[in-house]
Design an enzyme around this catalytic site. Structure first.
Site, mmCIF file in Angstrom:
data_model
loop_
_atom_site.group_PDB
_atom_site.id
_atom_site.type_symbol
_atom_site.label_atom_id
_atom_site.label_comp_id
_atom_site.label_asym_id
_atom_site.label_seq_id
_atom_site.Cartn_x
_atom_site.Cartn_y
_atom_site.Cartn_z
ATOM 1 N N SER A 60 0.853 -1.199 0.000
ATOM 2 C CA SER A 60 0.000 0.000 0.000
ATOM 3 C C SER A 60 0.877 1.232 0.000
ATOM 4 C CB SER A 60 -0.879 0.014 1.249
ATOM 5 O OG SER A 60 -1.533 1.266 1.372
ATOM 6 N N TYR A 103 -1.424 -0.386 10.079
ATOM 7 C CA TYR A 103 -1.584 -0.925 8.716
ATOM 8 C C TYR A 103 -0.387 -0.515 7.856
ATOM 9 C CZ TYR A 103 -3.707 -1.185 3.981
ATOM 10 O OH TYR A 103 -3.982 -1.435 2.662
HETATM 11 P P1 NAP Z 1 -11.588 -5.660 -0.021
HETATM 12 O O1 NAP Z 1 -12.440 -5.184 -1.148
HETATM 13 O O2 NAP Z 1 -12.007 -5.335 1.379
HETATM 14 O O3 NAP Z 1 -11.404 -7.241 -0.166
HETATM 15 C C1 NAP Z 1 -10.646 -7.934 0.815
HETATM 16 C C2 NAP Z 1 -10.557 -9.393 0.419
HETATM 17 O O4 NAP Z 1 -9.713 -10.046 1.372
HETATM 18 C C3 NAP Z 1 -11.895 -10.113 0.443
HETATM 19 O O5 NAP Z 1 -11.890 -11.068 -0.587
HETATM 20 C C4 NAP Z 1 -11.889 -10.779 1.820
HETATM 21 O O6 NAP Z 1 -12.698 -11.967 1.903
HETATM 22 C C5 NAP Z 1 -10.415 -11.145 1.936
HETATM 23 N N1 NAP Z 1 -9.946 -11.328 3.314
HETATM 24 C C6 NAP Z 1 -9.877 -10.410 4.317
HETATM 25 N N2 NAP Z 1 -9.374 -10.977 5.430
HETATM 26 C C7 NAP Z 1 -9.138 -12.285 5.135
HETATM 27 C C8 NAP Z 1 -8.631 -13.384 5.868
HETATM 28 N N3 NAP Z 1 -8.267 -13.283 7.162
HETATM 29 N N4 NAP Z 1 -8.546 -14.580 5.235
HETATM 30 C C9 NAP Z 1 -8.907 -14.707 3.937
HETATM 31 N N5 NAP Z 1 -9.381 -13.706 3.186
HETATM 32 C C10 NAP Z 1 -9.503 -12.499 3.787
HETATM 33 O O7 NAP Z 1 -10.093 -5.084 -0.143
HETATM 34 P P2 NAP Z 1 -9.287 -4.529 -1.438
HETATM 35 O O8 NAP Z 1 -9.447 -3.065 -1.482
HETATM 36 O O9 NAP Z 1 -9.575 -5.343 -2.644
HETATM 37 O O10 NAP Z 1 -7.792 -4.797 -0.934
HETATM 38 C C11 NAP Z 1 -6.986 -5.845 -1.465
HETATM 39 C C12 NAP Z 1 -5.558 -5.637 -0.982
HETATM 40 O O11 NAP Z 1 -5.081 -4.370 -1.465
HETATM 41 C C13 NAP Z 1 -5.401 -5.587 0.543
HETATM 42 O O12 NAP Z 1 -4.179 -6.169 0.903
HETATM 43 C C14 NAP Z 1 -5.365 -4.100 0.838
HETATM 44 O O13 NAP Z 1 -4.690 -3.823 2.038
HETATM 45 C C15 NAP Z 1 -4.602 -3.600 -0.388
HETATM 46 N N6 NAP Z 1 -4.809 -2.172 -0.636
HETATM 47 C C16 NAP Z 1 -6.050 -1.680 -0.930
HETATM 48 C C17 NAP Z 1 -6.203 -0.313 -1.140
HETATM 49 C C18 NAP Z 1 -7.537 0.315 -1.449
HETATM 50 O O14 NAP Z 1 -7.614 1.569 -1.428
HETATM 51 N N7 NAP Z 1 -8.587 -0.449 -1.741
HETATM 52 C C19 NAP Z 1 -5.093 0.538 -1.055
HETATM 53 C C20 NAP Z 1 -3.860 0.000 -0.745
HETATM 54 C C21 NAP Z 1 -3.716 -1.362 -0.550
HETATM 55 P P3 NAP Z 1 -14.298 -11.885 2.289
HETATM 56 O O15 NAP Z 1 -14.996 -11.360 1.041
HETATM 57 O O16 NAP Z 1 -14.689 -13.277 2.616
HETATM 58 O O17 NAP Z 1 -14.411 -10.936 3.441
#
Ligand code: NAP
Length: 245
Positions: free
Chosen positions: A144, A158
């Site tokens: 991130s 985080y």
């Molecule tokens: P998201 O839409 O909240 O999706 C999170 C995913 O992770 C979901 O599929 C969730 O499963 C799964 N998950 C969460 N905890 C878990 C666990 N303990 N075991 C297995 N699966 C788990 O998040 P996103 O925005 O796509 O983020 C994806 C990655 O990018 C993350 O690492 C996040 O930190 C990083 N990121 C995101 C952003 C942003 O702005 N969106 C920015 C920087 C970095 P369920 O559907 O079953 O809950």
């Protein structure tokens, strides 16, 4: 030739789901891991199958060692040896200053993003490295921009967890660069997914250099590139997908 097998930790929603959909369209068989959202996982599996790929959803807690090993085993049993891996399983915790954060929040965020990320990376190397009898592979870990900016006022824990991801990618990539495994990071900025607390994207939008948040598909394109043979000499890199944030 056998089709590549992509395992996505956190493939039911957001960036991981976008990766799965693109991968299905681009010739991968795709296993997705989710924690609790079975309906969302099933719709991603359907989309991969509709695009002509094999797909399976696996419920597992990617902060738990036994679940992580089982997820790799189940993916391989259903689709064949995992050749590509994306770590998208991530949580942020409720926004606050560090002095107001609970120990439980800090622990969970480190467990999912960093401890779980490390165990997944170890599992990838054990299974993909030519030194261990594997056939090589490509890995993308989600970091991130918070690791650089620090998450002050919202999520210092985080940011620290993702800084750990940055370090593990550089070190592990150097360990296995002669063993057929490429390991890279992608660092998104503000991306409009469920991980965002209500109102955060709207509040930050005027402050973003691009004047808008990113979409999950825009991050997924970068991930698919890093997984592909087109990125054959890109290893240990960290690609910002942040609209200049
Ligand atoms: P998201 O839409 O909240 O999706 C999170 C995913 O992770 C979901 O599929 C969730 O499963 C799964 N998950 C969460 N905890 C878990 C666990 N303990 N075991 C297995 N699966 C788990 O998040 P996103 O925005 O796509 O983020 C994806 C990655 O990018 C993350 O690492 C996040 O930190 C990083 N990121 C995101 C952003 C942003 O702005 N969106 C920015 C920087 C970095 P369920 O559907 O079953 O809950």
């Amino acid at each position: 030739m056998s089709r590549p097998v992509l395992l996505i930790a956190g493939g039911s929603r957001g960036i991981g789901a976008a990766c799965a959909r693109f991968a299905g369209q681009r010739g991968y068989d795709v296993a997705i891991v989710y924690k609790s959202n079975a309906n969302a996982a099933a719709s991603v599996v359907d989309a991969v199958k509709a695009a002509g790929g094999k797909s399976v959803a696996i419920a597992a807690d990617m902060a738990n060692e036994a679940d992580i090993v089982r997820a790799f085993d189940e993916a391989a049993k259903a689709l064949g040896p995992v050749t590509h891996f994306v770590h998208c399983a991530g949580v942020v915790g409720d926004a606050s200053r560090l002095d107001a954060a609970s120990t439980e929040t800090i622990r969970e965020v480190l467990d999912v993003n960093t401890f779980g990320g490390l165990l997944c990376l170890r599992e990838c190397v054990r299974r993909m490295s030519t030194k261990s009898g594997g056939k090589g592979g490509a890995v993308v870990m989600l970091s991130s921009m918070a690791a650089t900016i620090g998450g002050g006022g919202e999520c210092v824990w985080y940011a620290a967890a993702k800084a750990g991801v940055d370090a593990m990618v550089v070190g592990a990539a150097r360990e296995v660069a002669k063993e057929g495994v490429r390991i890279n990071a992608v660092s998104p900025g503000v991306i409009d997914t469920d991980i965002q607390p209500p109102g955060r994207v709207e509040r930050l939008t005027p402050l973003l250099p691009a004047g808008r948040a990113g979409q999950a598909s825009e991050v997924a394109e970068a991930i698919l590139f890093l997984l592909s043979d087109a990125a054959s000499y890109i290893n240990g890199a960290n690609l910002r997908v942040s609209g200049a944030r």
